[in-house]
Scaffold this active site. Sequence first.
Site, PDB file in Angstrom:
ATOM      1  N   ASN A 177     -29.583 -29.816 -50.192  1.00  0.00           N
ATOM      2  CA  ASN A 177     -29.660 -29.312 -51.566  1.00  0.00           C
ATOM      3  C   ASN A 177     -29.617 -30.477 -52.559  1.00  0.00           C
ATOM      4  OD1 ASN A 177     -26.964 -29.440 -50.551  1.00  0.00           O
ATOM      5  ND2 ASN A 177     -26.201 -28.220 -52.253  1.00  0.00           N
ATOM      6  N   GLU A 231     -28.983 -30.944 -56.557  1.00  0.00           N
ATOM      7  CA  GLU A 231     -28.569 -30.323 -57.817  1.00  0.00           C
ATOM      8  C   GLU A 231     -29.013 -31.167 -59.012  1.00  0.00           C
ATOM      9  OE1 GLU A 231     -24.352 -29.488 -57.468  1.00  0.00           O
ATOM     10  OE2 GLU A 231     -24.746 -27.913 -56.004  1.00  0.00           O
ATOM     11  N   CYS A 235     -32.482 -25.661 -53.319  1.00  0.00           N
ATOM     12  CA  CYS A 235     -31.713 -25.376 -52.105  1.00  0.00           C
ATOM     13  C   CYS A 235     -32.253 -26.171 -50.913  1.00  0.00           C
ATOM     14  CB  CYS A 235     -31.796 -23.895 -51.751  1.00  0.00           C
ATOM     15  SG  CYS A 235     -30.875 -22.814 -52.836  1.00  0.00           S
ATOM     16  N   GLU A 283     -32.815 -25.197 -47.856  1.00  0.00           N
ATOM     17  CA  GLU A 283     -33.816 -24.495 -47.040  1.00  0.00           C
ATOM     18  C   GLU A 283     -35.207 -24.625 -47.651  1.00  0.00           C
ATOM     19  OE1 GLU A 283     -30.958 -23.400 -48.136  1.00  0.00           O
ATOM     20  OE2 GLU A 283     -29.898 -22.190 -46.642  1.00  0.00           O
ATOM     21  N   CYS A 332     -29.751 -18.147 -49.311  1.00  0.00           N
ATOM     22  CA  CYS A 332     -29.771 -17.247 -50.475  1.00  0.00           C
ATOM     23  C   CYS A 332     -31.055 -16.413 -50.452  1.00  0.00           C
ATOM     24  CB  CYS A 332     -29.650 -18.044 -51.765  1.00  0.00           C
ATOM     25  SG  CYS A 332     -31.154 -18.913 -52.242  1.00  0.00           S
TER      26      CYS A 332
HETATM   27  N1  THU Z   1     -27.535 -23.741 -51.701  1.00  0.00           N
HETATM   28  C1  THU Z   1     -28.414 -24.075 -50.720  1.00  0.00           C
HETATM   29  O1  THU Z   1     -28.746 -25.255 -50.526  1.00  0.00           O
HETATM   30  N2  THU Z   1     -28.922 -23.072 -49.957  1.00  0.00           N
HETATM   31  C2  THU Z   1     -28.680 -21.752 -50.130  1.00  0.00           C
HETATM   32  O2  THU Z   1     -29.278 -20.917 -49.468  1.00  0.00           O
HETATM   33  C3  THU Z   1     -27.683 -21.337 -51.102  1.00  0.00           C
HETATM   34  C4  THU Z   1     -27.093 -22.391 -51.965  1.00  0.00           C
HETATM   35  C5  THU Z   1     -26.976 -24.808 -52.558  1.00  0.00           C
HETATM   36  C6  THU Z   1     -27.442 -24.747 -53.971  1.00  0.00           C
HETATM   37  C7  THU Z   1     -26.313 -25.427 -54.698  1.00  0.00           C
HETATM   38  O3  THU Z   1     -26.537 -26.822 -54.708  1.00  0.00           O
HETATM   39  C8  THU Z   1     -25.092 -25.135 -53.846  1.00  0.00           C
HETATM   40  O4  THU Z   1     -25.581 -24.717 -52.588  1.00  0.00           O
HETATM   41  C9  THU Z   1     -24.162 -24.072 -54.429  1.00  0.00           C
HETATM   42  O5  THU Z   1     -24.873 -22.943 -54.761  1.00  0.00           O
END
Ligand code: THU
Length: 141
Positions: A48, A50, A59, A61, A93
């Site tokens: 991920n 940010e 994300c 995935e 998610c």
């Molecule tokens: N996140 C993912 O990388 N994959 C997901 O399927 C859900 C959330 C990350 C996004 C963000 O950087 C952190 O997890 C918290 O939401």
Amino acid sequence: MPPLSSNIKEAYETARKARENAHAPYSGFTVGVALKLLNSNELVTGCNVENASYGLTLCAERNAFAAAIVKYRILEPEFMVIVSETTPPSPPCGACLQFMAEFCQPGFEIYLANTKGIQERLLLKDLMPRPFQMKFWSVKS
Ligand code: THU
């Protein structure tokens, strides 16, 4: 979990390492992914990423699938290992599930893992039984 094959164990280690690259200074929640494709032995990774403008966050995935498309154009996804640090381990998610459904069969295997190892095996259809698909729409004039 039943005994895991060596390529799934290797994918777990690869996802665990990919997680170390996560850029998550805002949530502190780091995710690593390894995506196995039928047409290649190389694992495609994702983490991920940010942003200070939170909504721009990518994300792990979706990053892995986008990287795979960049590299191979056409995908035959076999399985994916996702490593986070929760117990039980976190599933993808909803946005990521929809994104995956674009490229994967309903039987695509998703292994959920945490730092203790792989904890669960699911199929895409378990988590996303009815993804949105454009082919379901007919345009009436
Ligand atoms: N996140 C993912 O990388 N994959 C997901 O399927 C859900 C959330 C990350 C996004 C963000 O950087 C952190 O997890 C918290 O939401």
